[in-house]
Design a protein around this motif. Structure first.
Motif, PDB file in Angstrom:
ATOM      1  N   ASP A   9     105.568 -15.304 -48.328  1.00 42.66           N
ATOM      2  CA  ASP A   9     104.607 -16.150 -47.610  1.00 42.66           C
ATOM      3  C   ASP A   9     105.169 -17.411 -47.038  1.00 42.66           C
ATOM      4  OD1 ASP A   9     104.675 -16.890 -50.182  1.00 42.66           O
ATOM      5  OD2 ASP A   9     103.103 -18.259 -50.116  1.00 42.66           O
ATOM      6  N   LEU A  10     106.238 -17.852 -47.914  1.00 41.12           N
ATOM      7  CA  LEU A  10     106.703 -19.340 -47.400  1.00 41.12           C
ATOM      8  C   LEU A  10     107.670 -18.943 -46.250  1.00 41.12           C
ATOM      9  CD1 LEU A  10     106.739 -22.317 -48.563  1.00 41.12           C
ATOM     10  CD2 LEU A  10     108.879 -21.474 -49.739  1.00 41.12           C
ATOM     11  N   PHE A  11     108.555 -17.859 -46.419  1.00 38.85           N
ATOM     12  CA  PHE A  11     109.259 -17.573 -45.063  1.00 38.85           C
ATOM     13  C   PHE A  11     108.331 -17.345 -44.015  1.00 38.85           C
ATOM     14  CE2 PHE A  11     112.680 -16.258 -48.352  1.00 38.85           C
ATOM     15  CZ  PHE A  11     113.842 -17.060 -47.837  1.00 38.85           C
ATOM     16  N   TRP A  12     107.341 -16.511 -44.003  1.00 32.93           N
ATOM     17  CA  TRP A  12     106.479 -16.416 -42.876  1.00 32.93           C
ATOM     18  C   TRP A  12     106.014 -17.642 -42.358  1.00 32.93           C
ATOM     19  CZ3 TRP A  12     105.777 -13.133 -39.409  1.00 32.93           C
ATOM     20  CH2 TRP A  12     104.513 -13.150 -38.759  1.00 32.93           C
ATOM     21  N   ARG A  13     105.303 -18.697 -43.109  1.00 34.62           N
ATOM     22  CA  ARG A  13     104.911 -19.852 -42.509  1.00 34.62           C
ATOM     23  C   ARG A  13     106.123 -20.831 -42.062  1.00 34.62           C
ATOM     24  NH1 ARG A  13     102.489 -23.069 -46.923  1.00 34.62           N
ATOM     25  NH2 ARG A  13     103.115 -21.293 -48.387  1.00 34.62           N
ATOM     26  N   GLY A  14     107.422 -20.245 -42.444  1.00 31.95           N
ATOM     27  CA  GLY A  14     108.374 -20.875 -41.667  1.00 31.95           C
ATOM     28  C   GLY A  14     108.722 -20.389 -40.367  1.00 31.95           C
ATOM     29  N   ILE A  15     108.810 -19.131 -40.247  1.00 28.27           N
ATOM     30  CA  ILE A  15     108.817 -18.469 -38.839  1.00 28.27           C
ATOM     31  C   ILE A  15     107.728 -19.080 -38.287  1.00 28.27           C
ATOM     32  CG2 ILE A  15     108.643 -16.221 -37.810  1.00 28.27           C
ATOM     33  CD1 ILE A  15     109.708 -14.857 -40.253  1.00 28.27           C
ATOM     34  N   LEU A  16     106.333 -19.129 -38.612  1.00 28.56           N
ATOM     35  CA  LEU A  16     105.498 -19.659 -37.697  1.00 28.56           C
ATOM     36  C   LEU A  16     105.748 -21.054 -37.257  1.00 28.56           C
ATOM     37  CD1 LEU A  16     102.297 -17.862 -39.164  1.00 28.56           C
ATOM     38  CD2 LEU A  16     103.521 -17.379 -37.367  1.00 28.56           C
ATOM     39  N   THR A  17     106.197 -22.020 -38.081  1.00 30.24           N
ATOM     40  CA  THR A  17     106.498 -23.279 -38.087  1.00 30.24           C
ATOM     41  C   THR A  17     107.383 -23.561 -36.525  1.00 30.24           C
ATOM     42  OG1 THR A  17     105.833 -23.779 -40.262  1.00 30.24           O
ATOM     43  CG2 THR A  17     106.639 -25.434 -39.011  1.00 30.24           C
ATOM     44  N   THR A  18     108.714 -22.625 -37.182  1.00 29.72           N
ATOM     45  CA  THR A  18     109.749 -22.610 -36.295  1.00 29.72           C
ATOM     46  C   THR A  18     109.279 -22.427 -34.688  1.00 29.72           C
ATOM     47  OG1 THR A  18     111.281 -22.411 -37.809  1.00 29.72           O
ATOM     48  CG2 THR A  18     111.794 -21.859 -35.517  1.00 29.72           C
ATOM     49  N   LEU A  19     108.384 -21.325 -34.753  1.00 27.97           N
ATOM     50  CA  LEU A  19     107.783 -20.881 -33.519  1.00 27.97           C
ATOM     51  C   LEU A  19     106.881 -21.983 -32.864  1.00 27.97           C
ATOM     52  CD1 LEU A  19     107.892 -18.326 -31.660  1.00 27.97           C
ATOM     53  CD2 LEU A  19     105.713 -17.569 -32.712  1.00 27.97           C
ATOM     54  N   GLU A  20     106.086 -22.735 -33.808  1.00 27.02           N
ATOM     55  CA  GLU A  20     105.242 -23.581 -33.050  1.00 27.02           C
ATOM     56  C   GLU A  20     106.187 -24.849 -32.510  1.00 27.02           C
ATOM     57  OE1 GLU A  20     102.661 -25.287 -36.018  1.00 27.02           O
ATOM     58  OE2 GLU A  20     101.855 -26.766 -34.865  1.00 27.02           O
ATOM     59  N   ILE A  21     106.860 -25.457 -33.378  1.00 29.93           N
ATOM     60  CA  ILE A  21     107.790 -26.373 -32.690  1.00 29.93           C
ATOM     61  C   ILE A  21     108.675 -25.911 -31.334  1.00 29.93           C
ATOM     62  CG2 ILE A  21     110.000 -27.524 -33.454  1.00 29.93           C
ATOM     63  CD1 ILE A  21     109.508 -27.244 -36.003  1.00 29.93           C
ATOM     64  N   CYS A  22     108.787 -24.715 -31.395  1.00 31.91           N
ATOM     65  CA  CYS A  22     109.385 -24.440 -29.946  1.00 31.91           C
ATOM     66  C   CYS A  22     108.608 -24.184 -28.771  1.00 31.91           C
ATOM     67  CB  CYS A  22     110.394 -22.780 -30.457  1.00 31.91           C
ATOM     68  SG  CYS A  22     111.658 -22.843 -31.555  1.00 31.91           S
ATOM     69  N   TRP A  24     105.854 -25.916 -28.482  1.00 30.76           N
ATOM     70  CA  TRP A  24     105.527 -27.385 -28.019  1.00 30.76           C
ATOM     71  C   TRP A  24     106.865 -27.826 -27.108  1.00 30.76           C
ATOM     72  CZ3 TRP A  24     101.140 -29.782 -27.449  1.00 30.76           C
ATOM     73  CH2 TRP A  24     100.295 -29.716 -28.240  1.00 30.76           C
ATOM     74  N   ALA A  25     107.936 -27.705 -27.774  1.00 25.68           N
ATOM     75  CA  ALA A  25     109.448 -28.304 -27.022  1.00 25.68           C
ATOM     76  C   ALA A  25     109.336 -27.496 -25.516  1.00 25.68           C
ATOM     77  CB  ALA A  25     110.336 -28.042 -27.797  1.00 25.68           C
ATOM     78  N   ALA A  26     108.911 -26.110 -25.476  1.00 27.78           N
ATOM     79  CA  ALA A  26     109.389 -25.397 -24.539  1.00 27.78           C
ATOM     80  C   ALA A  26     108.230 -26.072 -23.409  1.00 27.78           C
ATOM     81  CB  ALA A  26     108.840 -24.076 -24.782  1.00 27.78           C
ATOM     82  N   VAL A  27     107.003 -25.988 -23.635  1.00 26.81           N
ATOM     83  CA  VAL A  27     105.888 -26.599 -22.672  1.00 26.81           C
ATOM     84  C   VAL A  27     106.241 -27.966 -22.257  1.00 26.81           C
ATOM     85  CG1 VAL A  27     103.410 -27.209 -22.601  1.00 26.81           C
ATOM     86  CG2 VAL A  27     104.012 -24.951 -23.708  1.00 26.81           C
ATOM     87  N   LEU A  28     106.681 -28.815 -23.285  1.00 28.65           N
ATOM     88  CA  LEU A  28     106.980 -30.117 -22.710  1.00 28.65           C
ATOM     89  C   LEU A  28     108.180 -30.163 -21.667  1.00 28.65           C
ATOM     90  CD1 LEU A  28     106.261 -32.214 -25.868  1.00 28.65           C
ATOM     91  CD2 LEU A  28     104.957 -32.118 -23.748  1.00 28.65           C
ATOM     92  N   SER A  29     109.256 -29.618 -22.243  1.00 22.94           N
ATOM     93  CA  SER A  29     110.621 -29.569 -21.244  1.00 22.94           C
ATOM     94  C   SER A  29     110.213 -28.959 -20.172  1.00 22.94           C
ATOM     95  CB  SER A  29     111.441 -28.906 -22.210  1.00 22.94           C
ATOM     96  OG  SER A  29     111.286 -27.723 -22.743  1.00 22.94           O
ATOM     97  N   LEU A  30     109.392 -28.001 -19.946  1.00 20.18           N
ATOM     98  CA  LEU A  30     109.073 -27.326 -18.713  1.00 20.18           C
ATOM     99  C   LEU A  30     108.370 -28.314 -17.920  1.00 20.18           C
ATOM    100  CD1 LEU A  30     109.118 -24.764 -16.993  1.00 20.18           C
ATOM    101  CD2 LEU A  30     107.009 -23.870 -17.866  1.00 20.18           C
TER     102      LEU A  30
END
Lengths: 164, 289
Positions: A9-22, A24-30
């Protein structure tokens, strides 16, 4: 392998958090990148001075044709130039986004968030798991994100590329 | 950009343009002013904070620069080692990939894809965690070098492969037809041409390695960045200390990039378009740093 199975579950949440950060960064940088690109080609010299641009890859004839039918700067950008520019830059942009997934790991180093790298640090540090299984888990997490993204970029590249 | 996107303005257009330009200048200046005022309010322009870094007469100046120099030397040392290892391992990987049979090739491709998918940060961090568990106890420098090499050797392998692919296939055919073996053809005919084509891409990847040595802070490697942080803590001027570190990195990296452009101009005469293609491949790869 307990390190992975105990903490799925920790790994899974880690994947989701990484995805979430990306995301946000993708939208803002675009958004910011597009604004800077528009500045770069705008009629106002001070704005032009502010921001490299991809718009130049669109054939000059397209812009000339847009002007010939009387479209002003804003409309020729919106209806003619930008849609084509985006198609051209999709593959390189996809690669930038894949790189962003990997670069996002740096936030874990600053102790922010619960992203994949942070999960790896926590499990090997405070929780005392062996480093090798945790490494395998973290690696799998990043590959789950980057490999499909890479395949998607290759797919898009085949589809949208415009013959010039 | 020529003004294809808009007509050259008439009298009214010019007036509007001046007006809006003036507004834009005011807006940009306003943003800069606000930033500067905040900094001034916080006393960030006090000479007390800048003098130890930039005024040779200040008592702390020699000590500060000794620490800065030591830190940057560590960066250069780690970068040099990682560059040498990445280049040699990358070359071996690329050559194995293009010369060996299907089974070994898939092994190499899998290896490359695996390490390309891991963030370099993870490679560095886990080098420092996994290796000690196997009884390999090394100075921090080496964990950083191993982490950087793990990531950059596969990127360089891809650059070299792209370079080899960019050599016209007639070259390999000609080499084979005069009786060279595959190894000889690679070494005598293909690689020298490939190196010419891929040199700019290779150099920009080497610049990436130098920049990435700053990631050593993750495993407490005493590099320029960490030492700048240390100075900032001691003298209570983190902004100025990190600024100095940034300037040093920027100057050195711009110099290296200039070198790449110069070498490209010198070496790729006649093969410009090919070099541009490989550079493109490499930029895809380098953005992955």
């Amino acid at each position: 392998m307990d390190a992975i199975t105990d903490n799925l579950d920790l790994f899974w949440r880690g994947i989701l958090t990484t995805l979430e950060i990306c995301v946000w960064a993708a939208v803002l940088s675009l958004v910011i990148g597009t604004v800077i690109a528009i500045f770069r080609v705008s009629p106002l010299p001070p704005l032009r001075a502010v921001g490299t641009t991809w718009i130049n890859s669109v054939a000059v004839g397209q812009a000339e044709a847009a002007r010939a039918i009387g479209l002003p700067f804003g409309k020729s950008l919106r209806h003619i130039v930008l849609p084509q520019a985006f198609r051209t830059v999709l593959p390189p942009m996809g690669n930038v986004y894949i790189a962003m997934i990997k670069n996002s790991a740096i936030v874990g180093a600053f102790g922010v968030s619960g992203d994949l790298f942070w999960v790896g640090q926590t499990l090997t540090g405070a929780r005392g798991y062996g480093a090798l299984p945790v490494l395998l888990g973290v690696t799998a997490g990043y590959l789950i994100l980057t490999l499909p993204a890479g395949a998607a970029v290759a797919q898009i590249e085949r589809r949208v590329v415009i013959a010039r | 950009m020529s003004s294809v996107l808009f007509d050259s303005p008439g009298p009214r257009g010019r007036r509007n343009s001046y007006l809006w330009s003036a507004a834009a200048v005011v807006a940009i200046a306003g943003v800069v002013y606000l930033g500067a005022r905040r900094l001034a309010e916080n006393g960030q322009f006090e000479s007390e904070l800048w003098a130890p870094l930039f005024d040779p007469r200040h008592e702390s100046f020699p000590a500060v620069w000794r620490v800065i120099r030591q830190g940057f030397l560590h960066n250069l040392q780690a970068a040099a080692l990682a560059m040498v290892f990445s280049l040699s391992i990358g070359t071996v990987l690329a050559l194995t990939r293009v010369t060996s049979g299907a089974r070994v090739r898939w092994l190499v491709v899998g290896f490359i894809e695996l390490f390309r998918g891991i963030p370099v940060v993870i490679a560095i961090f886990f080098a420092s965690r996994v290796l000690p568990e196997f009884g390999v106890d090394l100075p921090t420098l080496w964990y950083l070098v191993i982490g950087l090499t793990a990531y950059n050797s596969v990127v360089i392998a891809e650059i070299i492969r792209a370079g080899l692919n960019a050599v016209p296939s007639g070259q390999a055919e000609a080499a084979h037809s005069i009786g060279l073996t595959r190894g000889q053809a690679l070494r005598i005919v293909l690689l020298p041409q490939a190196v010419r084509i891929m040199l700019p891409a290779l150099i920009s990847q080497l610049v990436v390695i130098l920049k990435d040595t700053a990631l050593g802070f993750i495993i407490a490697f005493e590099d320029l960045q960490r030492n700048a942080g240390f100075i900032g803590q001691e003298l209570d001027n983190p902004l100025q200390a990190y600024l100095l570190a940034a300037v040093i990195f920027i100057v050195v990296n711009i110099a290296l990039s200039r070198l790449a452009v110069y070498l490209e101009a010198r070496l790729s005469r006649g093969t410009r378009s090919k070099a541009a293609q490989v550079t493109e491949v490499a930029t895809d790869a380098t953005t992955g740093a």
